[in-house]
Design an enzyme around this catalytic site. Structure first.
Site, PDB file in Angstrom:
ATOM      1  N   ARG A 160     -34.311  51.995 -12.567  1.00  0.00           N
ATOM      2  CA  ARG A 160     -35.626  53.253 -12.692  1.00  0.00           C
ATOM      3  C   ARG A 160     -34.775  54.419 -13.926  1.00  0.00           C
ATOM      4  O   ARG A 160     -35.489  55.460 -13.517  1.00  0.00           O
ATOM      5  CB  ARG A 160     -36.191  53.808 -11.971  1.00  0.00           C
ATOM      6  CG  ARG A 160     -36.808  52.289 -11.877  1.00  0.00           C
ATOM      7  CD  ARG A 160     -38.154  51.975 -13.185  1.00  0.00           C
ATOM      8  NE  ARG A 160     -38.526  50.397 -12.860  1.00  0.00           N
ATOM      9  CZ  ARG A 160     -38.418  49.169 -12.983  1.00  0.00           C
ATOM     10  NH1 ARG A 160     -36.874  49.038 -13.268  1.00  0.00           N
ATOM     11  NH2 ARG A 160     -39.256  47.856 -12.694  1.00  0.00           N
ATOM     12  N   SER A 237     -46.003  50.494 -12.826  1.00  0.00           N
ATOM     13  CA  SER A 237     -46.296  51.005 -11.736  1.00  0.00           C
ATOM     14  C   SER A 237     -46.113  52.690 -11.633  1.00  0.00           C
ATOM     15  O   SER A 237     -44.894  52.921 -11.868  1.00  0.00           O
ATOM     16  CB  SER A 237     -44.925  49.720 -10.763  1.00  0.00           C
ATOM     17  OG  SER A 237     -45.172  48.853 -11.132  1.00  0.00           O
ATOM     18  N   GLU A 335     -42.997  56.895 -10.472  1.00  0.00           N
ATOM     19  CA  GLU A 335     -42.414  56.696 -12.263  1.00  0.00           C
ATOM     20  C   GLU A 335     -43.098  57.179 -12.972  1.00  0.00           C
ATOM     21  O   GLU A 335     -42.048  57.688 -14.245  1.00  0.00           O
ATOM     22  CB  GLU A 335     -42.347  54.874 -12.088  1.00  0.00           C
ATOM     23  CG  GLU A 335     -41.416  54.229 -12.262  1.00  0.00           C
ATOM     24  CD  GLU A 335     -41.430  53.146 -13.088  1.00  0.00           C
ATOM     25  OE1 GLU A 335     -40.940  52.345 -12.139  1.00  0.00           O
ATOM     26  OE2 GLU A 335     -42.080  52.137 -14.027  1.00  0.00           O
TER      27      GLU A 335
HETATM   28  C1  LIG Z   1     -49.302  47.384 -18.093  1.00  0.00           C
HETATM   29  C2  LIG Z   1     -47.835  48.400 -17.955  1.00  0.00           C
HETATM   30  C3  LIG Z   1     -46.639  47.457 -17.589  1.00  0.00           C
HETATM   31  C4  LIG Z   1     -45.263  48.681 -17.366  1.00  0.00           C
HETATM   32  N1  LIG Z   1     -43.774  47.588 -16.691  1.00  0.00           N
HETATM   33  C5  LIG Z   1     -43.000  47.470 -16.915  1.00  0.00           C
HETATM   34  C6  LIG Z   1     -41.310  47.146 -15.877  1.00  0.00           C
HETATM   35  O1  LIG Z   1     -41.911  45.823 -15.823  1.00  0.00           O
HETATM   36  N2  LIG Z   1     -40.437  47.652 -15.531  1.00  0.00           N
HETATM   37  C7  LIG Z   1     -41.116  48.957 -16.304  1.00  0.00           C
HETATM   38  O2  LIG Z   1     -40.000  49.552 -16.250  1.00  0.00           O
HETATM   39  N3  LIG Z   1     -41.652  50.015 -16.643  1.00  0.00           N
HETATM   40  C8  LIG Z   1     -42.677  49.105 -17.086  1.00  0.00           C
HETATM   41  N4  LIG Z   1     -43.954  50.359 -17.449  1.00  0.00           N
HETATM   42  C9  LIG Z   1     -43.795  51.260 -18.204  1.00  0.00           C
HETATM   43  C10 LIG Z   1     -43.543  51.598 -19.587  1.00  0.00           C
HETATM   44  O3  LIG Z   1     -43.950  50.394 -20.594  1.00  0.00           O
HETATM   45  C11 LIG Z   1     -41.492  51.823 -20.120  1.00  0.00           C
HETATM   46  O4  LIG Z   1     -41.246  52.931 -19.211  1.00  0.00           O
HETATM   47  C12 LIG Z   1     -41.243  52.005 -20.677  1.00  0.00           C
HETATM   48  O5  LIG Z   1     -40.583  51.286 -21.566  1.00  0.00           O
HETATM   49  C13 LIG Z   1     -41.770  53.606 -21.958  1.00  0.00           C
HETATM   50  O6  LIG Z   1     -41.904  53.578 -22.924  1.00  0.00           O
HETATM   51  P1  LIG Z   1     -43.038  54.446 -24.185  1.00  0.00           P
HETATM   52  O7  LIG Z   1     -42.138  54.011 -25.455  1.00  0.00           O
HETATM   53  O8  LIG Z   1     -43.930  53.930 -24.322  1.00  0.00           O
HETATM   54  O9  LIG Z   1     -42.720  56.085 -23.522  1.00  0.00           O
HETATM   55  P2  LIG Z   1     -43.468  56.696 -23.364  1.00  0.00           P
HETATM   56  O10 LIG Z   1     -44.205  56.403 -22.193  1.00  0.00           O
HETATM   57  O11 LIG Z   1     -44.060  57.370 -24.566  1.00  0.00           O
HETATM   58  O12 LIG Z   1     -42.069  57.590 -22.777  1.00  0.00           O
HETATM   59  C14 LIG Z   1     -42.056  58.076 -21.408  1.00  0.00           C
HETATM   60  C15 LIG Z   1     -40.543  58.743 -22.010  1.00  0.00           C
HETATM   61  O13 LIG Z   1     -39.839  58.230 -22.569  1.00  0.00           O
HETATM   62  C16 LIG Z   1     -39.455  59.586 -23.173  1.00  0.00           C
HETATM   63  N5  LIG Z   1     -38.840  58.941 -24.515  1.00  0.00           N
HETATM   64  C17 LIG Z   1     -39.774  58.178 -25.366  1.00  0.00           C
HETATM   65  N6  LIG Z   1     -38.917  57.936 -26.182  1.00  0.00           N
HETATM   66  C18 LIG Z   1     -38.262  59.087 -26.123  1.00  0.00           C
HETATM   67  C19 LIG Z   1     -36.947  58.805 -27.933  1.00  0.00           C
HETATM   68  N7  LIG Z   1     -36.788  58.044 -28.326  1.00  0.00           N
HETATM   69  N8  LIG Z   1     -35.556  59.490 -26.971  1.00  0.00           N
HETATM   70  C20 LIG Z   1     -36.054  60.004 -26.139  1.00  0.00           C
HETATM   71  N9  LIG Z   1     -36.590  60.404 -24.642  1.00  0.00           N
HETATM   72  C21 LIG Z   1     -38.423  59.222 -25.116  1.00  0.00           C
HETATM   73  C22 LIG Z   1     -40.557  60.339 -23.063  1.00  0.00           C
HETATM   74  O14 LIG Z   1     -40.014  61.927 -23.882  1.00  0.00           O
HETATM   75  C23 LIG Z   1     -40.871  60.172 -21.971  1.00  0.00           C
HETATM   76  O15 LIG Z   1     -40.380  61.132 -20.769  1.00  0.00           O
HETATM   77  C24 LIG Z   1     -44.767  49.219 -17.578  1.00  0.00           C
HETATM   78  C25 LIG Z   1     -46.864  49.856 -18.237  1.00  0.00           C
HETATM   79  C26 LIG Z   1     -47.552  49.768 -18.155  1.00  0.00           C
HETATM   80  C27 LIG Z   1     -48.066  50.559 -18.697  1.00  0.00           C
END
Ligand SMILES: Cc1cc2nc3c(=O)[nH]c(=O)nc-3n(C[C@H](O)[C@H](O)[C@H](O)COP(=O)(O)OP(=O)(O)OC[C@H]3O[C@@H](n4cnc5c(N)ncnc54)[C@H](O)[C@@H]3O)c2cc1C
Length: 342
Positions: A160, A237, A335
């Protein structure tokens, strides 16, 4: 560049929580990302990079700066190399790869968010992490205002964790991620839930079957986004699995009346499931504190039960963290990323 003002952020997050962004822009190409960064710099306002908002908790008062939503699209395949624009939906990419018969990310099916979000916390689930397939990450380096391709080894991937959410947090905007996938691959079925799912099966399941099984397991745990699923109004999580020294684990196990589960981590350390700690500290699935609660299907997912504020989620978090620490001497780490005025 189409700038908008006072844009409510709740709709851009899976929690469905959060006040407005003072400024908001969606970038569909690299030039407009540069333009947006310069806009924020000229005004001396903070910048936040948004993907799918699935690992995010936004403050009730919102964010006083510019929210830049990365919306670049495009998937380019050159044999086993997939160059994927940061704004692509992660799960759509997993489906495309599996459909084309490429393995390496099948266990990461059903995770919400964008491709650009995946290297940030080295997304992982069910026995795979994106660091296993990422070869390089294309970024805008905000220190030099130049684009660069960072090889995986420079990204500092761990559980992570990467340079993007630790040592060089805020320095890079990810615009593309390159993954090498394997053709004719067998699915990774190392995780207990998946082993159980295919127990007794004589032939090897296909990549598509493995991905479908992961989605089913996620659905059963309320970890697959879907309309009308209150357990999914979360950021997945909420707590990381704590990594403790073998000595600390041994102390804990000696004091516990029931066996304490653990997984191997780096040498001399083990990972304890945060869900076990939360449950054994007295918080069960379905626990509620006002409009904030714990998912009825997954102990680690804090949820918006309907109309919750960020403050309510934080209150619930604080109660859980304090109780786990008092009971086990382990401080749980959050997280999801916090976005607020401070
Ligand atoms: C139902 C559910 C299940 C999930 N299951 C998992 C799992 O099994 N495993 C896991 O690891 N995660 C899980 N997650 C968490 C999440 O889906 C991941 O961490 C996902 O990769 C976040 O991506 P995002 O585009 O939504 O980022 P965001 O939530 O929009 O941003 C998260 C962080 O990443 C940064 N960020 C996003 N895009 C960029 C970019 N292009 N450049 C630089 N920084 C950026 C943001 O600034 C922020 O700091 C889950 C979430 C949910 C709601």
């Amino acid at each position: 560049m189409l700038l908008r003002e006072q844009v409510p952020l709740a709709a851009y997050t899976t929690f469905g929580i959060g006040g407005p962004a003072r400024w908001f822009v969606e970038s569909t190409d690299e030039d407009s990302i540069v333009e947006a960064v310069l806009f924020a710099r000229e005004r001396g306002i903070p910048l936040f990079v948004l993907g799918g908002g699935s690992n995010l908790l936004v403050s009730d008062v919102g964010f006083p700066g510019l929210v830049l939503r990365v919306a670049l699209t495009g998937i380019d395949q050159q044999e086993d190399l997939f160059r994927v624009a940061a704004g692509e939906d992660w799960d759509r990419f997993v489906s495309l790869a599996v459909d084309r018969g490429y393995g390496g990310i099948e266990c990461l099916a059903g995770i919400p968010g964008t491709v650009g979000g995946t290297p940030v916390q080295n997304v992982g689930a069910y026995g795979q992490e994106v660091s296993g397939t990422i070869v390089s990450v294309r970024v805008l380096d905000l220190h030099t205002m130049t684009f660069a391709e960072l090889p995986a080894v420079a990204c500092g991937f761990a559980y992570r964790r990467s340079i993007f959410n630790s040592t060089q947090r805020g320095q890079f905007i990810v615009t593309r991620v390159d993954y090498t996938l394997q053709t004719h691959a067998f699915p990774v079925l190392s995780y207990p839930d998946l082993k159980r799912r295919f127990h007794g099966r004589e032939d090897t399941p296909s990549l598509a079957e493995a991905a479908a099984a992961v989605r089913e397991i996620r659905h059963a745990k309320g970890m697959l986004l879907g309309a009308g699923e209150p357990d999914c109004r979360s950021a997945g999580s909420f707590f990381k699995n704590p990594v403790v020294s073998q000595a600390q684990y041994d102390d804990l196990a000696a004091q516990s009346s029931s066996p304490v589960p653990c997984f191997a981590a780096t040498r001399g350390f083990v990972k304890i499931p945060a869900a076990w700690l939360v449950e054994h500290a007295g918080f069960q699935k379905g626990f509620a504190m006002g409009a904030a609660g714990i998912s009825s299907r997954h102990t680690l997912a804090l949820i918006n039960r309907g109309g919750a504020t960020a403050a309510e989620i934080l209150d619930l978090r604080d109660v859980i963290v304090a109780t786990v620490e008092e009971r086990f001497g382990i401080r749980l780490e959050q997280e999801p990323v916090w976005l607020g005025p401070g």
